[in-house]
Each structure stands twice: as structure tokens, then as C-alpha cells.
Scaffold this active site. Structure first.
Site, PDB file in Angstrom:
ATOM      1  N   ARG A   1     -55.082  47.758  91.326  1.00  0.00           N
ATOM      2  CA  ARG A   1     -56.423  47.874  91.893  1.00  0.00           C
ATOM      3  C   ARG A   1     -57.403  47.687  90.739  1.00  0.00           C
ATOM      4  O   ARG A   1     -57.583  48.598  89.929  1.00  0.00           O
ATOM      5  CB  ARG A   1     -56.550  49.274  92.493  1.00  0.00           C
ATOM      6  CG  ARG A   1     -57.743  49.528  93.359  1.00  0.00           C
ATOM      7  CD  ARG A   1     -57.856  51.022  93.649  1.00  0.00           C
ATOM      8  NE  ARG A   1     -58.428  51.720  92.512  1.00  0.00           N
ATOM      9  CZ  ARG A   1     -58.189  52.984  92.190  1.00  0.00           C
ATOM     10  NH1 ARG A   1     -57.345  53.702  92.894  1.00  0.00           N
ATOM     11  NH2 ARG A   1     -58.772  53.536  91.150  1.00  0.00           N
TER      12      ARG A   1
ATOM     13  N   HIS B   1     -61.272  53.119  93.449  1.00  0.00           N
ATOM     14  CA  HIS B   1     -60.590  53.370  94.716  1.00  0.00           C
ATOM     15  C   HIS B   1     -61.494  52.991  95.885  1.00  0.00           C
ATOM     16  O   HIS B   1     -61.091  52.275  96.795  1.00  0.00           O
ATOM     17  CB  HIS B   1     -60.191  54.841  94.804  1.00  0.00           C
ATOM     18  CG  HIS B   1     -59.689  55.222  96.151  1.00  0.00           C
ATOM     19  ND1 HIS B   1     -58.503  54.753  96.651  1.00  0.00           N
ATOM     20  CD2 HIS B   1     -60.231  55.988  97.125  1.00  0.00           C
ATOM     21  CE1 HIS B   1     -58.329  55.227  97.880  1.00  0.00           C
ATOM     22  NE2 HIS B   1     -59.363  55.969  98.184  1.00  0.00           N
TER      23      HIS B   1
ATOM     24  N   TYR C   1     -60.327  59.022  85.199  1.00  0.00           N
ATOM     25  CA  TYR C   1     -58.888  59.283  85.171  1.00  0.00           C
ATOM     26  C   TYR C   1     -58.003  58.174  84.604  1.00  0.00           C
ATOM     27  O   TYR C   1     -56.802  58.370  84.461  1.00  0.00           O
ATOM     28  CB  TYR C   1     -58.399  59.663  86.570  1.00  0.00           C
ATOM     29  CG  TYR C   1     -58.755  58.654  87.651  1.00  0.00           C
ATOM     30  CD1 TYR C   1     -58.042  57.470  87.784  1.00  0.00           C
ATOM     31  CD2 TYR C   1     -59.805  58.887  88.539  1.00  0.00           C
ATOM     32  CE1 TYR C   1     -58.366  56.538  88.769  1.00  0.00           C
ATOM     33  CE2 TYR C   1     -60.145  57.957  89.522  1.00  0.00           C
ATOM     34  CZ  TYR C   1     -59.416  56.792  89.639  1.00  0.00           C
ATOM     35  OH  TYR C   1     -59.721  55.876  90.603  1.00  0.00           O
TER      36      TYR C   1
END
Ligand code: TPP
Ligand code: TPP
Ligand code: MG
Ligand code: MG
Lengths: 326, 356, 326, 356
Positions: free
Chosen positions: B253, B257, B266
């Protein structure tokens, strides 16, 4: 006409649905060779074969979730959940999936499927087997909640549920499966969903119930007439949601009193909803509060004490008299 | 213990440098040129959707940037009688199956038409509940099998989805029932902030196939040629009754998100950089240029055409916004029940009152 | 005193629980490095480490089910479910497991655990993210359902929930996370569970709500006083079950009128239960039916229309006036 | 495709003929003599419980006949600080961990004490919901790990349970969290009327370990020596932090699913006959007799002692029946809430009225 038990009437309905419509299939745990733990599907595997009557792996979400896919792709699955207490495993697939197919797709897809489950107590089944959780599903728009209380209704309602273009949760009173027999026509008749049944007309108090509670209510009604000179009107909801408010409200406007009976625990049972509707729609008619005869607010009891815990006829009578004498 | 990487070696045909390391298979150079155009359009759309959210035109959007080859390859071998069962991120796959791209915007807008798939297109509405659709995929495939339709069903899902109970039940049902289904996992390495290594202890998702006694494959999800050819083979095999199969498409990705997420919290930018170099679009471009199939001018033209198509989508989207809120009441049941009808009337009055 | 949002107050409560009690751990999806999708656990992973603040795999039944085991073995898990709409995945582990640990073991074991989840609409989240399903859990004896409506309550109730010897479902109004600030004491204070809060005293009508609805109710109350010369009494339930019947009934016996407000769909929402209790316990006091201001009986709408669908202040005012003028 | 049987060969030490084909391991001959006595007592109990149901003394009972070696072996290597998380059929395992045998009767009677495990015994109440306890096992093991307790947890479940989503989530959580847990599957070949071959497509349950990147084992569940030794090794390894593990104990349900079930409807008597010859009790008996450790007189004495113990259990059971139904209200919450207290008072009045 043949006199059949609820179990036999359901079996006949399933057989006729399988015969009538090639899109109908039956799936669930032990519904095949074993004929279901309550033998409701007895003989169907033998008659229709393993493609139409399928023993699935042991996974309830799997049963309901694959049924949603089957239904969206044009089949009419009739899924059995072995005991209603295990329905929790399937709640996402019922409430977030089956119930929303039509809504989510603006009507492009639908999920015509039936989820059958035995429910209610009184047969000393193990823990989690006897819970009455119908209220949970009455809070879910998009599905219908239907429950018969006798063999005649069992067949006619199940056939309507299978016909229905939307998902139907069909709850079968476990305790009544073989408790008594009724005359049940051979042919495939239908009883409309969404209509309550005024089982007995009366003038003094409306007694409202469904499924297993109807047996108590009818016994109480007899005794109210015979012993107390009270004339009860008795309503069997048959379909919990969508609720037949008209029949209910009209009755209470006439009798001015109402008692709701269910096995489920009291708090947030469907009786609460009915009381709320009745007091709102018939406020000026009511001569007494709507009373509820229900299970207690504990987990379903260990069965050694289930008979003490479950609502009984005498409680219905007491409540009806309390209402009439309020 | 089993070495998943060894048992399921990564299938690749076009490597990270855009070098062909395998056959084109059923694909022609012209196909690939077309695929590139579509992929570039999809990238344009995806980036525009991101901006539309930033401008407040739509709500939360889940970008598919970086996963185009996986999604396009997943459906490359499907035909009209096959089915696709997608998630909230699979707009590229759905588009190729005939779902207009504005549906991606409807979804983010919370527009009632978000799941109103065009008639005749066998695609399910995008699924939000992680892994719920894997069971629907089994049901759909089962239905086609019961009707002897020789159709393939592809259900797509993320790496995180493999942790859900429904995924397991779906794999087990599918394998026992031997349905014509391909489980297509877009392993983009992350489930929001949770990396694959914390999502599961196994090395690969492909090895989960062993638990169900079915075949599994691990393919470079950024290599369209590999994915499409694998899916060509597997769709033919499932139509012949040899399914189900599990495919792990290893991808990434590239974006956040969703528009509500900040990957900076993160994950390391080195990792992102690594995968930027593995970009499926870039890879195809390098190869096409090397083959003399693509020039700078071509790219300019493709971008212009992509922009034009995006504008068209946006026009369709804006036009569709004029929809009555009353539809909310009309698709709860096939017929509006009496009680709901009176709520509908109240709602209608309210809507009028508020001039909405 | 610091002025904090609900989000900050919750974060403070969690930090203080982790500091006070080594048995407390936090688990859920993205609660670690990411600090939760709403940042409620922000900074806790950094401060307490990956053994106490755990990013779990993506599986809600797993989160709640392992929490049950953790709690039975002496830990105090605080689990986060990312959005309340996904709670369906966990219902067996909540209702048949967590809620029955004490009952099943005759008190030998207990399950002191908290399940936190953001709930309610109004933030234009995707499908399934905004559903108000609290009523489902009020039908489950053995758990407590708690929801704050402001920063002060958020901290005090969450600390009580973590202290509680029984499982608590703790619902956080998503829309209010950062909507406003309150003075919130630094120290770890507790607000008792099971007690409703009379937020505002009045004489004409009791307005009852919880969580996100309190904002509407308070705004309506102001307007009722200012514009309509109506004096509303406002009750914030704080704990839905076990219900504080006394406070509720006492208030309605005083005002003789009640309006319940919730976002959940009307049928079998918790408003039904409240109406049922009130009409039963305060029948002779009631001058009007208990009215309900609720969501409609459809699935939670696509968010383009959520503001039209959700209850609003004007509906609360209309209902209060209808009650007063009944 | 993977050949599960080959990857996970059946571990055996005492074969179907009662011949030792491996080492005794950590077990002495005296241990095995004692195990035989206990197993015989358990068999006696199990058969009596069946009859008690037929006589109406208790309700539905799930017999463990045929699974004694698996259940006893599962817990053979546990000590006081370890945990057992069992199901409705695991009375043999629970008994060895200190749960009085009358609990099996309480369970079938629906007696409120059914889950009232004696203080200090680290056993969870028997679980009814299939696979729900696998997650509890993960939680318990995780708790011991967080407290650095070096304890092993064993969670038991059936073959059918492996189809549930909760089983998968438990395996995945356990492997990611590396908790000191052994998943012990009593693969008795049937889930009520559904045979293993319809429950799953994989050849073995052991191979499901691969999906989680952990070690799996397949052991002859009717061979106490093999099961106990495997569990000895694995419990030591999990206490040392090497877990979790999955163990498939291949056994057979010699009786009906429960007293409410009729296996004649769905399985062949030839299969039953085959497994009667593999009876774990018989096997141990043959070996002990061969070793000169058991005579006909011994067996008579063991039977007499077993009968005596069963009578004792029955006496305890009958004594325990005198329990107030009011306990139903006292363990819903730590404290009885006001509303429930008034329901309790009503119930008390009703109980008095009915003379119960
Ligand atoms: C049952 C459920 N739980 C949680 C969520 C919230 N959520 C949305 S996407 C997501 C991560 C999904 O990860 P993955 O399956 O890898 O798919 P990806 O988003 O990477 O494509 C989560 C946790 C959800 N939508 N459904
Ligand atoms: C969630 C759930 N679904 C269904 C049941 C009904 N049920 C009880 S035992 C059983 C079969 C279990 O098979 P298995 O796991 O192999 O264990 P066994 O009974 O053979 O020991 C079923 C379906 C249940 N108790 N729980
Ligand atoms: Mg992912
Ligand atoms: Mg079994």
C-alpha cells in the site's frame, strides 16, 4: 386431514419447498443423514440428495455467510442453526450482511434466505441451548422475525418465509416440537408474514405472546374465563418484526389492558418494545399499565431450576388479574 | 518447521527493474500497452480521489495506489459469467468488471448508490466488514456450481483479513464443498498500522492453503504479467472443477490506509522508498519503453486522456448527488412495511421542512 | 484544572489505570504505535511498552475471547473494538462467555474486563461504523453497559469500569471525542456505575438520554426554558444496565412526563425498555405517554443523509412540547 | 499438494495389539499400572453416567468412552501451576486435574455447581460453545506469560471445533503472541453426525499448524504412553517459551455423541468395530498382562474399587442436589443490583409458594 406435530409440519413444509423450487437448498450442522438433532429435516437428504440437503462444517458464521452469498447469487438457502443460543456466532452475517444486502445495493441485490433455529427453554438442554434472544433481531431493520406456536402456523409461516424476498429469522419453539398435534392440510398453504393472529376474542384484557409462550397464555385464558370471569383477548404475534401494530393497538384500545408474555429475560426483551408502543398509541385508553410476564434478569438458569425460572400459567393469570383489578 | 518462502516461491515474470523474466503467456504486447493506459488512468483517479477528500468533496477514501497490478491481474482472466466479490479498496478490480469508477466516490461520499452495481455485472457491493465477503464468495461460487455454470468467482481481501474467523470458515467451507472460487489476497504488508509480522507468525499467507488441503500460490503482486497469467490458469482450472485455490499477491500500500490515516506514525520511510521502486506502474512503463511501445509523448497523451476520463467521472458523480433521501426507506424490505411507511412520511415532512 | 476533551480524559484514565495496577493491559487493533484510530491510546505504547499495550491481529472475537481468558486468570484487560459496528463479531464471547463467567462458575471465576468502543453517528464514517447497538447488550445479564457524555464523566466512569469486578461494555460517543472541553481533575477520581445523573432539575417533563444524545437534549432543554417556558428535568443515564430505576421513576413521578432520546433505530432500542419501565412504575402519575425521539427503522443511513436521519434538537423540543401539551 | 499424513506421521509407542513399539519415556511401569486403574474407573463412571441419564437421574450426557488415553495423556505432564481449559466431554482430563467427578453429573443435571472448580485447581469450567474456549486458553496462557510464571496451559477441543472461526483466531493469536499453550485436539473422527472428511478437506488436523508457522504433531490418541510422553516434552518446551504447539490426538468416540444421539443413523458398525479393537483401555490391559503386571483377580479388584468410587461420587452428587435456587441471582454480578434484588425477592416468594 392429517394430525401433525410442529416437527412434522415443518418437515412437510421443507419437503414441499424443496419439491416446488429448485433454488431451495437446506444447509446446516447435522441436517443431512442425521435429519437434524430435532429431526426436522428427517428424510430430506434421502429424498433430495446431498446437493440440496447439505451437512456443513461446524461453523455458524460460515453457514449464514455462505447463505448470504448463495442468496445474492439466486439460490434460496434455508439454513439451520442447531440451537438459537449459538446465533451470536452469526450476528455480523445476519445483521450487517443479510439484513443490509438490499439496502446496500439500492435493491440491485437481495438476500431471500431463511435461518431456522429451535429456541426457548423447558427441555433441560445444556447451557446456551435454551436462550430466547429474539429481541436482538427485532432491533435489526432488514430482516423479519417469525415464530409459530402450533403445527398449522408452523407449516404456513415457514412456506411464507421461504417465499419471502427478504431474509427471515424463523424461530421454532423447541419445547413444542412434539408437544401436541393439529390438523395440517397436505397442500402447500401460506400464512402471511407481518400479520398478528387474534387467537381468541375477548373484552377485558389483551394477552400478547408468541412461540412457546402461547401455550401458557392459552391455558391462562381458559382459566381466566372459567375461574375468574375475565374475558381475555389473545394475540399470537406470529411475526415480531415488522410488527403488526394495528392489530395490537386496536385490541388494546378495546380491552384497555394488556399483558405481554415472553421467556426472554425482562430487560430489553421484546415485551419492552410492545409496552412502549401500546402506551404511546393507546395511552388514553389504558386503564392499567402494560404488564410483562418474563424471564428474570439472569442468564438462562442451570436446568435443574429452569421450571422455577420460566414464566408459567399462574404468573400469566396473576398478571392478567392485576391488570384487570388495577 | 515449514519454510513458507521455500514451499511457495514468489512467482514473477516482470521483475522490479522492468525486465521480463518469464513469458508473456496469454497476454500480447498490445494487451499490456492497454493495461498500462488503464493503470495510469486508475492511478490518476486514485490520486484525484485523495484530493477530493482533502477538498471536502467526499469522505474517507481508501487509496489503492501500488496495488493496481494485483487488482487488475486478479480479474484479467474473468469473463461475463464470472463473479467478483471485492472490498472497500478494490475499485480498480471492480472498474475492470464493469462498475463505473464513480462508485468509488459514492462509497466515500456515503451516497446511497454505492452498491448499485449495473445490471448484468456480476460484482458484489464493496465490503466494509473485514473478511465477511470471503463467505459470500463461497456462497456465490457454490450457487454457480449448483447450477452447473462453469463460472469462476474471485474474492479479494487484505492480509489483515486472514486473521478473521470468517476467512478461516470460508477457506474451510470452500475446500470441503470444492467450489469454483479463488481466494485472492492482496497482501499489502499492512493492516492499518499493524505489519504482517504482527498479524501472523507464518512466513507467508500462501501456506495457509495447506491447512485446507488446497493449492496455494505466492505471486509478485506488482507484476501484472505474473498475476494475470496465474489467474488465467487458475480461473480455467476452477471452471473445470479443480478449485478452490488461494493466491497471495505480494504487494504494498503505497499510500495511507485511508484519508484518515497517517502512516508516518507507524512505518519507516525507507520501507516506503523500497516499494516505490517496485511500483507496478513504473515497472510496466520501463518494459514498454524498452520494447519501443511507449514514448514520452504517449505518456503525455495518456495522462490527458486519463484527466478527461476523471472529469467525466466527476461529472457523473456530481450529477448523481441529486438523489432523494427517501430511498433510505425504500430498500429496507422489498415492500415498505406499514410502520416504516409512517416513519417514511415523517421523514419526508422533515426533509421538506429542512429544505433538503 | 486542565480543560480536556473526552478523548484526552479517556487517555488520562487509561494512563492512570496502567500506572496504578500492573494487571491492567490494553489490547486491540492499532492501539499501540498508532495510538488507536481515534488516538485514545496515544502515547501509552511508548510509555508502557508492547507488553502492556498490545496491537492484536485483526480479529474482534479473538480480542474479546483472549480478554476473557486473561481476566479469568487474574489480569484486567481493557480491550478496544475499533468501531462499535464490529461488535457483532464478538457477541458470543461477550454474551455467552464474558457475561457468564461468574454465573457459570458459581462465583469461583470472574471476568473483570472492559470493552471500549466508539459509537454513534455524525462523523460521516463508512458503513457499519456508526451504528448504535447498545440495546443489544442491555439484554445480556452479567455485563454492565456504560456510556459517558462529557469529559468529566468519561474519565471517572472509565476508571470505575476498570475497577469493576464484572465485565463492562464502555461506549464512547465518537462524535463528541473532540467536540468540547471540560474541567477534568488530574487525579484518578471515580464516578459510581449504576447511578444515573440528574444533570438539570426541572418540573415539567423528564428528558432522558445517554452518550451522544445528551448534547441534543441539553441544547433542547435550554431552548425549552428560554423559548417555551417549559422546565425540563434532564437525566443522563451514564449506566444503561443495571438500570437506575429509582432515579428515573422518581423524576417522572415528579414531572409526570418523559421523553427518551437515542440514536439507535426505534424498534427495540433501549428507549422501549425505559418507556415500559416508566409506564409500569409511574402509571398513575403519567399525564402523557412516554415519547421516543430515535433513529428510524432503517439500517444506519449512507452518510450523505445521516444528518437528516439522526435525531436533532428540534425533534427533542417537538417531543417535549407534545408531551407537555398532551 | 501437501501430504498431511506424510508430513505428520502418527506417533505411536504402544500399538493396537498392546505391543510396545517405543520407549516408556518418563513413565514407569508402576505409573502405567496406576493409569490403567484410573482409566478403568473412568470407564466405569462413564458407563454409569450413561445409565443415570437413561434412568432420568441426570440430563444429556456426553460420554468420553474411547477417548480416555487422549484425555489422560493430555494432562499427564501438568503440574499445579499449569492450566487446563476443557470442553463438555473432558471429564477424564478434568478429573485428573482435581475436578471431582460429580461435576460431570452436575453438568448433565444442570446443577448450579457445574463450574464451581475447587479453589486452587487451575481448570476452567467445561465449555459448551464449540471452540470458544480455545481463545480463553490463549488468554490464560498469555496471563501466565505476562506474569513470567513458566506455566503451561492445555486447551482441549474436538475435530469439529477446528472448523470454527474462534479456533483460527486462537491459533493465530497464540502464534503471534508466542504464548505457552498447547492446542490439544481430540480428533474422535466425528462431530455429531459429520465425519472428519466432511468437516475438512485436509488430511490431518496437525497440518493446520503450518498455517500459523508453529509445530504440529499427530499422535495415536488411544496410546496413553505416546500421548503422555509427547505432552511431557511439549509442556516442558512451552514452559521454556517455545510454544505454542498443536497436537492432534487421533482417537474415536466409541459411544454416541450424547445420550440424545443415535449413531446408528449415520455411521457404519464396521467402523465402530474397528475402533473397538483399538480401545485404549484394552491396549494397556494387554500390555500390562503381558508384563505380568495385571491378573484376572487384579481386574476384579479394580472393578470393585471403581464401583465403590462411583457410588461415592453418586452420594456426593445426591447430597449436592440440596442447593437453593436463589444462587441463580447471586452470581450474575459481584453484587446484586437493586432491580435484580427485587426480582430475587419475587423469585424467592415463588419458590416458597411452589414448595421447591
Ligand atoms: C471486522 C472489522 N474490523 C475492523 C475494521 C476496521 N478496519 C478497516 S480496514 C482495516 C485493516 C484491514 O487490513 P487488510 O485486511 O490488510 O486490508 P487493507 O486495508 O490493507 O487493504 C481495519 C482494521 C473493519 N472494517 N472490520
Ligand atoms: C457454537 C456451537 N455450535 C454447535 C453446537 C452443537 N454441538 C455440540 S457438540 C457438536 C459437535 C462437536 O464436535 P467435535 O468438536 O468434534 O467434538 P466432539 O463432540 O466430537 O467431542 C455440536 C455441533 C455447539 N455446542 N456450539
Ligand atoms: Mg493490508
Ligand atoms: Mg469430534
Amino acid at each position: 386431514m392429517a394430525k401433525l406435530t410442529i416437527a412434522q409440519a415443518l418437515n412437510q413444509a421443507l419437503e414441499s419447498a424443496l419439491t416446488e423450487d429448485p433454488a431451495v437448498i437446506i444447509l446446516g450442522e447435522d441436517v443431512g443423514r442425521d435429519g437434524g438433532v430435532f429431526r426436522i429435516t428427517d428424510g430430506l437428504f434421502e429424498k433430495f440428495g446431498g446437493e440440496r440437503v447439505i451437512d456443513t462444517p461446524l461453523a455458524e458464521s460460515g453457514i449464514v455467510g455462505t447463505s448470504v452469498g448463495l442468496a445474492m447469487a439466486g439460490m434460496k438457502p434455508v439454513a439451520e442453526i442447531q440451537f438459537f443460543g449459538f446465533i451470536y456466532e452469526t450476528m455480523d452475517q445476519i445483521a450487517s450482511q443479510a439484513a443490509r444486502v438490499r439496502f446496500r445495493s439500492l435493491g440491485r441485490y437481495s438476500a431471500p434466505m431463511v435461518i431456522r433455529a429451535p429456541f426457548g427453554g423447558g427441555v433441560k438442554a445444556p447451557e446456551i441451548h435454551s436462550d430466547s434472544l429474539e429481541a436482538l433481531f427485532t432491533h435489526t431493520p432488514g430482516i423479519k422475525v417469525v415464530t409459530p406456536s402450533n403445527p398449522y402456523d408452523a407449516k404456513g409461516l415457514l412456506l411464507s418465509a421461504i417465499d419471502d424476498p427478504d431474509p427471515v429469522l424463523f424461530l421454532e419453539p423447541m419445547r413444542l416440537y412434539r408437544a401436541f398435534r393439529d390438523e395440517v392440510p397436505e397442500e402447500a398453504y401460506r400464512i402471511p408474514l407481518g400479520k398478528a393472529n387474534v387467537v381468541r376474542e375477548g373484552t377485558d384484557v389483551t394477552l400478547i405472546g408468541w412461540g412457546p409462550s402461547m401455550a401458557l397464555i392459552l391455558a391462562a385464558a381458559d382459566e381466566l374465563v372459567a375461574q375468574y370471569d375475565v374475558s381475555p383477548e389473545v394475540i399470537d404475534l406470529r411475526t415480531l418484526t415488522p410488527l403488526d401494530e394495528e392489530t395490537l393497538v386496536a385490541s388494546v384500545q378495546k380491552t384497555q389492558r394488556a399483558v405481554v408474555v415472553h421467556e426472554a429475560v425482562r430487560t430489553s426483551g421484546f415485551g419492552g418494545e410492545l409496552a412502549a408502543v401500546i402506551q404511546e398509541k393507546a395511552f388514553l385508553y389504558l386503564e392499567a399499565p402494560v404488564l410483562r410476564v418474563t424471564g428474570y434478569d439472569t442468564p438462562y438458569p442451570m436446568t435443574m431450576f429452569e421450571d422455577l425460572w420460566l414464566p408459567d400459567t399462574s404468573q400469566v393469570i396473576t398478571a392478567a388479574l392485576a391488570s384487570v383489578r388495577f | 518447521m515449514t519454510d513458507g518462502m521455500e514451499m511457495f516461491p514468489l512467482i514473477q515474470r516482470l521483475d522490479e527493474e522492468g525486465k521480463l523474466v518469464g513469458e508473456l503467456g496469454f497476454l500480447s504486447v498490445a494487451d499490456l500497452r492497454e493495461t498500462y493506459e488503464t493503470m495510469r488512468f486508475l492511478r490518476t483517479f486514485d490520486e484525484r480521489a485523495w484530493n477530493l477528500q482533502r477538498q471536502g468533496v467526499i469522505g474517507t477514501y481508501a487509496p489503492f495506489k501500488g496495488q493496481e497490478a494485483a487488482q487488475m491481474g486478479a480479474v484479467a482472466a474473468l469473463n461475463e459469467s464470472d463473479w467478483l466479490v471485492p472490498t472497500y479498496r478494490d475499485w480498480a478490480a471492480s472498474y475492470l468488471r464493469g462498475v463505473p469508477m464513480e462508485h468509488g466516490l459514492f462509497f466515500s461520499k456515503g451516497h446511497p448508490s454505492l452498491g448499485d452495481i449495473p445490471t448484468g455485472k456480476q460484482v458484489l457491493p464493496a465490503q466494509v466488514v473485514i473478511a465477511a465477503q470471503t463467505l459470500h464468495g463461497v456462497g456465490v461460487a457454490w450457487a454457480t456450481k449448483l447450477r452447473h455454470e462453469a463460472a469462476a468467482t474471485v474474492v479479494t481481501f487484505g492480509d489483515g483479513a486472514t486473521s478473521q474467523g470468517d476467512f478461516h470458515e470460508a477457506m474451510n467451507f470452500a475446500s470441503v464443498l470444492e467450489v469454483p472460487l479463488i481466494f485472492f489476497c492482496e497482501n499489502n504488508q499492512w493492516a492499518i498500522s499493524v505489519p504482517l509480522s504482527q498479524q501472523m507468525h507464518a512466513e507467508t499467507i500462501a501456506q495457509r492453503s495447506i491447512a485446507y488441503g488446497i493449492e496455494g500460490y505466492r505471486v509478485d503482486g506488482n507484476d501484472y504479467i505474473a498475476v494475470a497469467n496465474l489467474m488465467k490458469e487458475l480461473t480455467e482450472r476452477v471452471r473445470a472443477g479443480e478449485g478452490p485455490f488461494l493466491v497471495e499477491a505480494v504487494t504494498y500500500r503505497l499510500g495511507a490506509h485511508t484519508t484518515a490515516d497517517d502512516p508516518g506514525k507507524y512505518r519507516a520511510s525507507e520501507e516506503e522508498d523500497l516499494w516505490i521502486r517496485r511500483d507496478p506502474l513504473l515497472r510496466l512503463e520501463t518494459w514498454l519503453r524498452g520494447e519501443g511501445q511507449l514514448s514520452d509523448d504517449d505518456v503525455v497523451a495518456i495522462d490527458a486522456e486519463s484527466e478527461r476520463k476523471v472529469e467525466e467521472i466527476l461529472a457523473n458523480f456530481h450529477e448523481a448527488l441529486d438523489i432523494s433521501p427517501l430511498v433510505l426507506f425504500d430498500n429496507v424490505y422489498a415492500e415498505v412495511p406499514t410502520g416504516l411507511a409512517s416513519q417514511r412520511a415523517q421523514f419526508e415532512a422533515r426533509v421538506k421542512e429542512m429544505g433538503a
